[in-house]
Enzyme design. Structure first.
Site, PDB file in Angstrom:
ATOM      1  N   CYS B 155      23.196  -8.860 -32.574  1.00 37.52           N
ATOM      2  CA  CYS B 155      22.369  -9.396 -33.648  1.00 37.52           C
ATOM      3  C   CYS B 155      22.626  -8.667 -34.958  1.00 37.52           C
ATOM      4  O   CYS B 155      22.213  -9.129 -36.016  1.00 37.52           O
ATOM      5  CB  CYS B 155      20.896  -9.296 -33.263  1.00 37.52           C
ATOM      6  SG  CYS B 155      20.409  -7.638 -32.778  1.00 37.52           S
ATOM      7  N   CYS B 163      16.967   7.303 -32.256  1.00 38.73           N
ATOM      8  CA  CYS B 163      15.849   6.358 -32.371  1.00 38.73           C
ATOM      9  C   CYS B 163      15.902   5.328 -31.236  1.00 38.73           C
ATOM     10  O   CYS B 163      14.871   4.971 -30.673  1.00 38.73           O
ATOM     11  CB  CYS B 163      15.866   5.643 -33.721  1.00 38.73           C
ATOM     12  SG  CYS B 163      15.265   6.700 -35.060  1.00 38.73           S
ATOM     13  N   CYS B 228       8.167  -4.335   1.176  1.00 40.38           N
ATOM     14  CA  CYS B 228       7.248  -3.968   2.251  1.00 40.38           C
ATOM     15  C   CYS B 228       5.948  -3.528   1.587  1.00 40.38           C
ATOM     16  O   CYS B 228       5.961  -2.688   0.700  1.00 40.38           O
ATOM     17  CB  CYS B 228       7.839  -2.833   3.082  1.00 40.38           C
ATOM     18  SG  CYS B 228       6.649  -2.082   4.197  1.00 40.38           S
ATOM     19  N   CYS B 251       9.825   1.102   8.357  1.00 42.87           N
ATOM     20  CA  CYS B 251       8.725   2.074   8.441  1.00 42.87           C
ATOM     21  C   CYS B 251       7.760   1.732   9.572  1.00 42.87           C
ATOM     22  O   CYS B 251       6.824   2.477   9.830  1.00 42.87           O
ATOM     23  CB  CYS B 251       7.969   2.126   7.118  1.00 42.87           C
ATOM     24  SG  CYS B 251       6.995   0.649   6.774  1.00 42.87           S
ATOM     25  N   CYS B 259       3.125 -14.420   3.157  1.00 42.42           N
ATOM     26  CA  CYS B 259       2.014 -14.027   2.293  1.00 42.42           C
ATOM     27  C   CYS B 259       1.885 -12.517   2.102  1.00 42.42           C
ATOM     28  O   CYS B 259       1.128 -12.081   1.235  1.00 42.42           O
ATOM     29  CB  CYS B 259       0.694 -14.606   2.814  1.00 42.42           C
ATOM     30  SG  CYS B 259       0.096 -13.824   4.316  1.00 42.42           S
ATOM     31  N   CYS B 269      -1.514 -18.825   6.667  1.00 41.72           N
ATOM     32  CA  CYS B 269      -1.656 -18.057   5.417  1.00 41.72           C
ATOM     33  C   CYS B 269      -2.759 -18.607   4.503  1.00 41.72           C
ATOM     34  O   CYS B 269      -3.558 -17.848   3.970  1.00 41.72           O
ATOM     35  CB  CYS B 269      -0.353 -18.034   4.632  1.00 41.72           C
ATOM     36  SG  CYS B 269       1.052 -17.421   5.552  1.00 41.72           S
ATOM     37  N   CYS B 309     -44.068 -11.122  12.136  1.00 38.98           N
ATOM     38  CA  CYS B 309     -45.328 -11.537  11.530  1.00 38.98           C
ATOM     39  C   CYS B 309     -45.128 -12.083  10.126  1.00 38.98           C
ATOM     40  O   CYS B 309     -44.389 -11.535   9.336  1.00 38.98           O
ATOM     41  CB  CYS B 309     -46.274 -10.344  11.487  1.00 38.98           C
ATOM     42  SG  CYS B 309     -47.844 -10.717  10.750  1.00 38.98           S
TER      43      CYS B 309
HETATM   44 ZN   LIG Z   1      18.236  -7.368 -33.335  1.00 46.69          ZN
HETATM   45 ZN   LIG Z   2       0.854 -15.190   5.982  1.00 48.21          ZN
HETATM   46 ZN   LIG Z   3       8.097  -0.491   5.086  1.00 44.51          ZN
HETATM   47 ZN   LIG Z   4      17.074   6.754 -36.491  1.00 47.08          ZN
END
Ligand SMILES: [Zn+2]
Ligand SMILES: [Zn+2]
Ligand SMILES: [Zn+2]
Ligand SMILES: [Zn+2]
Ligand SMILES: [Zn+2]
Ligand SMILES: [Zn+2]
Lengths: 152, 508
Positions: B155, B163, B228, B251, B259, B269, B309
C-alpha cells in the site's frame, strides 16, 4: 513515569509552532501528557460563537492506543454525551498510531460541523436531531449561548 | 504412557479368558446377545486423527500448497484468502476463476500480489530520486530516519521497523489479533502477511503467540477440526466428516466431535444444548421460588411452606399475620379445619390454585430429571476416585501371585462403570424431552435395567470386593461389568433405532 517519548515532544512542538486554526491545545505544566484544549464552534454550525473546553490525555501506550478526549463544556450534540464523552471512530477501533493529536482535534472540529445522529452517543439528542432537526439546532444554539459563551 | 495400548491388550486378553473359563452364568448369557450392535458399531467406524499444534501447522501448509499448485500466489495471500472462505478450497477457486481476482483481494482485504511487483519499486525509486541519500520521516515516532530502517507493505505506507515492532506487538499481545492485523496507517485495510510479521517482530514470545493465533483461527474456521476442550490440552481432532460421534484425545478426554461436549450417548447434540441452556437458566430457580413460596398477604414477606398444614403464620415478627396457604385469605374464617381450606372451591381460589399446580407440576418434573442427571454426574466424578482404590487393589492382587495382565479387569470394570454412568446421565436429558408412547416405555425399562446394573457394579466395587476370595472376585467383577456393558449397548441401540424409525416424539 518514564521520560517523555520523542514522538510526544515533537508533536507538542509542532502543535505549538503551527496551531490548528480555531483550536488551541496547551500541555499542562505538571503533566506533559495532559492537554488543555479549547475549540471554537465552527462557523455556520449551531455551535458558532461558542468556545468549548476539552481535556486530552495521552495514555502510557500512546501512540499505540488512542488519546482520551472529553468535552468539559456542556454541549448539545448527538455524538457527545452528558459526561462529555465523544463517539468518534478514530478514538476507538479506527485508531492508528499514524494519527496525531492534530488529526484528532480536526476530527472533533469536523464533528461539530457535521453531527451524525445515526451513530449516536446521546440518544435523546440524536432522536430529536432526526425527527425535528430545526428544534435540535435551536437547542444546540441555546446550549451554546448558555454554557459556551463568556465561559473562559 | 502406553495406557491406551494396555487397555487394548486387556480387551483381547479378556476375550480369550472368557472362552477358557467357559462361564455359562445367566448374566453372562445375556452378554452374548447384544453382539450384533457391537459388530454394527465396529463396522460403522468413525476415523479421526489427533494432531499436535505442529501437525496442525503442517496440515495448514498442505492445504495452502494444494491451492498454490493451481494458483501461484504468496503463501500468506493464499492463507488469508482461504481464511476468508473458511478454508473451503473449492469456493476460493471458484471465486478466483469466476470473476475479478482484484475484487476478491479487496474483499478479503489482502494486498494484490500482482500489484506487488510494480508498486514498491516505483515508490522506492521516487523516494530515492527526491531525497538523494534517502531519509524518510516515520509518521509514528516522527523521527527522520534512513530508508533502510523503513518498511511497509504494497500500500506504500512506510514506518520505521521499531514502530512496526511496537505496533504488531500491541496488536498480538494486548488485542489478541493475529489473522487480521491491518497496516498501521489510518484507514488502510491491507492485512499484514506472516512473513512480514515474522520479520518485523523481534521478540520470539510474541512470534509464538502470533503463530498460536494463526493456528487457532485455522482450527476455528475449519469444520473438520476441533480443539480438545480439555483445559490444559492443545491437541486438535481432525475428522473426515462432521458427525455426532465420540472422539478420544491423546490426553484421554472423550468428547462429541459435533458439539464439543462430553460424549453424550444416547441424546442428540441439539437436545443436549437445549438442556444445558435450560439448566443454566436462572429462571428455573426463580420458578422454584415462585412455586414453593408465597408472599404474606399483609407485609409481603416471602413465606416457604414447611409442612402439611395450611395455617400459615407470617415469620416476620412485626407482622405475624395468620393466613391460609391455599386461598391466602385470613385464617380466622377457616375455623378449626386445620388441614382443609373450606373456601377451597371458590372460583377465584381454584383458578389461582390450578395455575400454581400446573407450574409446580412442570417444575417437579424438571427437578426429577435434573436431580437424576446431576446425581450421575456427581457419581461420575466420584467414580474417578475409584481408579485410585482399584489401583491399590490391583497391586495387592499382584502380591498374591496374579500377573499384571490378569488384574487389569479391575481397571476395565471402572472404565465400564464410568461409561454406564455417563450414558445414564444423558438418558435423563433424553427422557425429560420424550413424549410417552410404547417405545418410550421400553426405553424407560432399559434405563431402569441399566441403572440397577450400574448401581450394583458400583456398590460391588466400592464395598464387597474386599470381603471375598481373590479368585472369585475376577469372575464376579467380569460378569457384572459385562452385564452393565450389554445393558448400555441395548439401551443405546434402542434409542438409535428409534431415531432411524422416527419413534421419538418430544416435548418442548
Ligand atoms: Zn497501508
Ligand atoms: Zn454432541
Ligand atoms: Zn486433549
Ligand atoms: Zn517510527
Ligand atoms: Zn407478614
Ligand atoms: Zn383458605
Amino acid at each position: 513515569m518514564a521520560g517523555l517519548p520523542r514522538r510526544i515532544i515533537k508533536e507538542t512542538q509542532r502543535l505549538m509552532a503551527e496551531p490548528v486554526p480555531g483550536i488551541s491545545a496547551v500541555p499542562d505544566e505538571q503533566n506533559a501528557r495532559y492537554f488543555h484544549v479549547v475549540v471554537a464552534g465552527p462557523e455556520g454550525s449551531p455551535f458558532e460563537g461558542g468556545v468549548f473546553k476539552l481535556e486530552l490525555f495521552l495514555p502510557e501506550e500512546y501512540p499505540m492506543s488512542a488519546p482520551k478526549v472529553r468535552f468539559m463544556t456542556k454541549i448539545y450534540h448527538p455524538n457527545i454525551d452528558k459526561l462529555g464523552r465523544i463517539c468518534l471512530d478514530i478514538l476507538k477501533d479506527k485508531w492508528s498510531p499514524a494519527l496525531q493529536i492534530r488529526t484528532v482535534l480536526l476530527s472533533i472540529q469536523a464533528l461539530l460541523s457535521a453531527p451524525n445522529p445515526d451513530d449516536p452517543l446521546a440518544n435523546d439528542v440524536a432522536e430529536l436531531w432526526k425527527v425535528n432537526e430545526a428544534e435540535a439546532i435551536r437547542n444546540a444554539r441555546e446550549w451554546t449561548r448558555t454554557y459556551a459563551m463568556g465561559n473562559i | 504412557m502406553d495406557s491406551d495400548e494396555d487397555i487394548m491388550y486387556d480387551d483381547d486378553y479378556d476375550d480369550s479368558g472368557n472362552e477358557s473359563s467357559g462361564d455359562d452364568d445367566v448374566e453372562f448369557a445375556m452378554v452374548e446377545e447384544p453382539n450384533n450392535p457391537k459388530e454394527r458399531q465396529e463396522l460403522d467406524e468413525y476415523p479421526y486423527e489427533v494432531l499436535t499444534t505442529e501437525q496442525i501447522l503442517q496440515h495448514m501448509n498442505e492445504c495452502m500448497k494444494e491451492v498454490n499448485i493451481v494458483v501461484e500466489m504468496p503463501s500468506t495471500v493464499i492463507r488469508m484468502l482461504l481464511n476468508h472462505f473458511r478454508w473451503d478450497k473449492e469456493k476460493l477457486m471458484e471465486r478466483y476463476y469466476d470473476g475479478d481476482p482484484e475484487k476478491l483481494f479487496t474483499e478479503a482485504h489482502v494486498a494484490s500480489p500482482f500489484a506487488k511487483m510494480a508498486v514498491p519499486a516505483k515508490i522506492a525509486k521516487k523516494e530515492h530520486r527526491r531525497t538523494g541519500p534517502s531519509v524518510e520521516e516515520c509518521e509514528i515516532c516522527l523521527s527522520t530516519l534512513p530508508s533502510s530502517v523503513m518498511s511497509g507493505l504494497e500500500c506504500g505506507h512506510r514506518f520505521c521497523v521499531s514502530c512496526w515492532a511496537e505496533y504488531l506487538t500491541t496488536k498480538i499481545m494486548s488485542e489478541g489479533i493475529g489473522q487480521t492485523i491491518s497496516c498501521a496507517a489510518h484507514n488502510c485495510e491491507i492485512l499484514i502477511d506472516d512473513a512480514t510479521v515474522m520479520k518485523l517482530v523481534p521478540d520470539a514470545k510474541v512470534r509464538l503467540k502470533y503463530q498460536h493465533l494463526i493456528t487457532n483461527s485455522f482450527v476455528e474456521c475449519n469444520r473438520l477440526l476441533r480443539w480438545c476442550p480439555s483445559p490444559d490440552c492443545s491437541s486438535v481432532i481432525r475428522v473426515q466428516h462432521v458427525e455426532s460421534r465420540p472422539v478420544t484425545c491423546r490426553c484421554g478426554h472423550t468428547f462429541c466431535f459435533a458439539c464439543g461436549n462430553n460424549w453424550h450417548e444416547p441424546v442428540r447434540c441439539t437436545l443436549l444444548r437445549k438442556w444445558i441452556k435450560k439448566c443454566d437458566d436462572d429462571s428455573e430457580t426463580s420458578n422454584w421460588i415462585a412455586a414453593n413460596t408465597k408472599e404474606c398477604p399483609k407485609c409481603k414477606a416471602t413465606i416457604e411452606k414447611d409442612g402439611g398444614c395450611n395455617h400459615m403464620v407470617c415469620k416476620n415478627s412485626h407482622c405475624k399475620t395468620e393466613f391460609c396457604w391455599v386461598c391466602l385469605g385470613p385464617w380466622e374464617p377457616h375455623g378449626t379445619s386445620w388441614y382443609n381450606c373450606n373456601r377451597y372451591d371458590e372460583d377465584e381460589a381454584r383458578a389461582a390454585r390450578d395455575a400454581q399446580e400446573r407450574s409446580r407440576a412442570a417444575l417437579q418434573r424438571y427437578l426429577f430429571y435434573c436431580n437424576r442427571y446431576m446425581n450421575h454426574m456427581q457419581s461420575l466424578r466420584l467414580e474417578h476416585k475409584h481408579y485410585a482404590t482399584v489401583k491399590e487393589k490391583m497391586e495387592e492382587m499382584q502380591q498374591h501371585n496374579m500377573s499384571w495382565i490378569e488384574v487389569q479387569f479391575l481397571k476395565k470394570a471402572v472404565d465400564i462403570l464410568c461409561q454406564c454412568r455417563q450414558t445414564l446421565m444423558y438418558t435423563y436429558v433424553f427422557a425429560y424431552y420424550l413424549k410417552k408412547n410404547n417405545q418410550s416405555v421400553i426405553f424407560e425399562d432399559n434405563q431402569r435395567d441399566l441403572e440397577t446394573a450400574t448401581e450394583k457394579l458400583s456398590e460391588y466395587l466400592e464395598r464387597d470386593i474386599t470381603q471375598e476370595n481373590l479368585v472369585d472376585i475376577k469372575q464376579k467383577v467380569q460378569d457384572k461389568y459385562r452385564y452393565c456393558d450389554s445393558r448400555r449397548r441395548v439401551l443405546a441401540e434402542h434409542v438409535y433405532e428409534g431415531y432411524d424409525k422416527e419413534w421419538w416424539e418430544y416435548n418442548d
